[in-house]
Design a protein around this motif. Structure first.
Motif, short mmCIF file in Angstrom:
data_model
loop_
_atom_site.label_atom_id
_atom_site.label_comp_id
_atom_site.label_asym_id
_atom_site.label_seq_id
_atom_site.Cartn_x
_atom_site.Cartn_y
_atom_site.Cartn_z
N SER A 1 -4.11 -9.39 -0.86
CA SER A 1 -4.60 -7.64 -1.85
C SER A 1 -2.86 -7.95 -2.72
O SER A 1 -1.80 -8.04 -2.33
CB SER A 1 -4.57 -7.23 -1.12
OG SER A 1 -3.82 -6.20 -0.07
N LEU B 1 -2.08 -4.12 4.60
CA LEU B 1 -2.83 -4.43 3.14
C LEU B 1 -2.26 -6.92 3.36
O LEU B 1 -1.22 -7.09 3.80
CB LEU B 1 -1.62 -3.75 2.11
CG LEU B 1 -1.14 -2.94 2.55
CD1 LEU B 1 -0.16 -1.72 1.22
CD2 LEU B 1 -3.01 -2.07 1.68
N VAL C 1 -3.28 -0.72 -4.51
CA VAL C 1 -4.39 -0.34 -3.98
C VAL C 1 -4.59 1.64 -4.91
O VAL C 1 -3.98 1.72 -5.19
CB VAL C 1 -4.36 0.48 -1.89
CG1 VAL C 1 -5.08 1.24 -1.97
CG2 VAL C 1 -3.89 -1.22 -1.11
N VAL D 1 -8.90 0.53 3.37
CA VAL D 1 -7.79 0.19 4.23
C VAL D 1 -7.67 0.03 5.46
O VAL D 1 -8.76 0.79 5.71
CB VAL D 1 -6.25 0.64 3.36
CG1 VAL D 1 -5.75 0.59 1.96
CG2 VAL D 1 -6.02 2.07 3.66
N LYS E 1 -11.21 0.74 9.15
CA LYS E 1 -10.96 0.58 8.41
C LYS E 1 -10.93 2.23 8.00
O LYS E 1 -11.88 2.53 7.84
CB LYS E 1 -12.03 0.20 6.96
CG LYS E 1 -11.31 -1.15 6.88
CD LYS E 1 -12.93 -2.32 6.69
CE LYS E 1 -12.48 -3.31 5.42
NZ LYS E 1 -13.41 -4.34 4.55
N CYS F 1 -7.93 5.69 0.99
CA CYS F 1 -6.71 5.18 1.15
C CYS F 1 -6.95 6.67 0.15
O CYS F 1 -7.16 6.76 -0.96
CB CYS F 1 -5.74 4.17 1.40
SG CYS F 1 -3.81 4.52 0.69
#
Ligand code: AMP
Ligand code: MG
Length: 423
Positions: A405, A401, A408, A414, A347, A350
């Protein structure tokens, strides 16, 4: 209106389609059909690079073979290490070289000049780095602060006799070549090369070198497939472009399956009027699934033709790469006998705004970057159309993604999957 058509209508609004399989379910369905190929070959160590080891390799020796010095310096008895605030003077009685041991033995207040890799002389158990001594004629003076056994590599500390040096299922990298060599092993057993045949389908496709008529395009999928298969070190059989004709495709299926462990096609797997791949798979073999809740790559036919596994990838060039990396590559690696076949995911924050509707797992193309503060972040690489190979070329990772979800916002976290981890 039947229930089904209600669902279909709902899918237009939120990207949800009840007939599609999730990526996780698809992985399980693929895993359930996979059998590692039988057959192995014995090859010289160098030729085993990038192939899969089929039996555990045991160590027949200690590595290192003898207890030796990790530094250039002086081998001493630990009982001669001075107490706090004092120093000791020791007499140098000889020199130990790598490959040329010192044959005497050190008594109290004696030491031996020693080079990196030289066998630790009898009577000594500790090495002082040469930078940490004061040297005069044939004596050295050392201060406090040293510990027993420092700078000494113990026999067998890397590998002991009888231990597994490299387990079966390991993909052989340069480190394993060196490890085999350090054990004196000249040949190892590896899985036979997997055979993968592939072809493109599409009336509009021409090969490089041909002239394009109106509406025609060059076939790029066979080139990306060639590249992705080459990096897996399989034997790949390029069967060219096949026109959108039932008989021709059906014949190509049989041909491809007779030559290979796995057949891969691209295009013709959707619901258009020139899309025959799924129907022909059902006729010549069996369809396990054909629709996935992912983007890009919704149509992906998986099944078997005779003894071969079959992957009917979509036609769009980015969808081909996404579905290959996510589903085909792990399957091929498992067939080669490799464990641990899923690409690494982690992770990061972003930096871009990513538009997404719930209902499908998305694989957007991203660029991972090391920020000035030492942390990684990811941004998307421009337009994300499933036909735009340039978004793959400028990317160095997928941004993943999850199904549920939505969009974003910059600063959200992400999942990413770096490309370098994919092969
Ligand atoms: P299809 O799934 O056959 O309808 O193809 C979807 C899209 O991908 C169409 O725009 C095709 O022209 C394109 N396409 C299919 N196969 C290839 C290929 N081998 N190389 C480049 N584009 C392709
Ligand atoms: Mg087509």
């Amino acid at each position: 209106m039947s229930n089904d058509s209600i669902h279909t209508q709902a899918s237009c609004a939120d990207d949800f389609d009840p007939d599609t399989l999730s990526a996780e379910d698809a992985e399980h369905r693929i895993d359930a059909l996979i059998r590692p190929v039988s057959g192995c070959e014995k090859v010289a160590v160098r030729s085993a690079l990038n192939r899969t080891l089929t039996e555990d390799v045991y160590s027949t020796v200690n590595v290192p073979a003898h207890t030796n010095s990790a530094m250039d310096g002086y081998a001493i008895r630990s009982s001669d290490i001075p107490a706090d605030d004092s120093t000791t003077t020791l007499t140098v009685i000889g020199t130990a070289w790598a490959g040329r041991p010192f044959h005497g033995s050190a008594q109290g207040n004696q030491c031996i000049r020693i080079m990196t890799g030289a066998k630790i002389p009898e009577g000594t158990d500790t090495v002082i780095m040469q930078e940490q001594v004061e040297c005069t004629d044939n004596t050295i003076r050392i201060g406090p602060g040293h510990t027993q056994g420092q700078n000494v590599r113990r026999a067998g500390e890397d590998l002991g006799i009888g231990e597994v040096a490299v387990p079966a299922g390991k993909k052989i990298s340069p480190a394993e070549l060196g490890l085999f060599a350090s054990l004196g092993i000249a040949e190892v057993k590896i899985a036979r090369r997997l055979r993968v045949s592939f072809f493109s389908t599409g009336d509009e496709l021409r090969s490089i070198g041909e002239t394009l008529a109106e509406g025609e395009i060059y076939d790029s999928n066979r080139y990306t497939l060639h590249g992705m298969l080459a990096r897996l070190h399989v034997e790949s059989l390029d069967m060219g472009v096949i026109a959108d004709k039932r008989d021709t495709i059906s014949e190509a299926f049989q041909n491809a399956a007779s030559m290979a462990d796995v057949v891969i096609t691209t295009g013709g797997v959707s619901v258009g009027e020139a899309d025959f791949v799924r129907e022909i798979l059902a006729e010549t073999g069996s369809v396990d699934f054909w629709k996935l809740a992912i983007k890009p790559g919704r149509p992906l036919a998986f099944g078997t033709v005779n003894d071969a596994l079959f992957f009917g990838l979509p036609g769009n060039p980015v969808a081909v790469m996404v579905t290959f990396y996510e589903f085909v590559q792990p399957a091929l690696r498992r067939m080669m006998g490799q464990g641990d076949v899923r690409p690494a995911r982690f992770k990061v924050p972003c930096r871009s705004r990513l538009r997404k509707r719930p209902g499908r797992m998305e694989f957007q193309r991203g660029h991972l970057k090391l920020e000035d503060d030492g942390n990684l972040s990811v941004s998307r690489t421009g337009a994300q159309g499933s036909g735009m190979l340039s978004s793959m070329s400028t990317a160095n990772c997928f941004i993943i993604l999850p199904t549920a979800s939505g969009s974003v916002e910059p600063g959200d976290t992400v999942y990413v999957e770096p490309f370098e981890g994919l092969v």
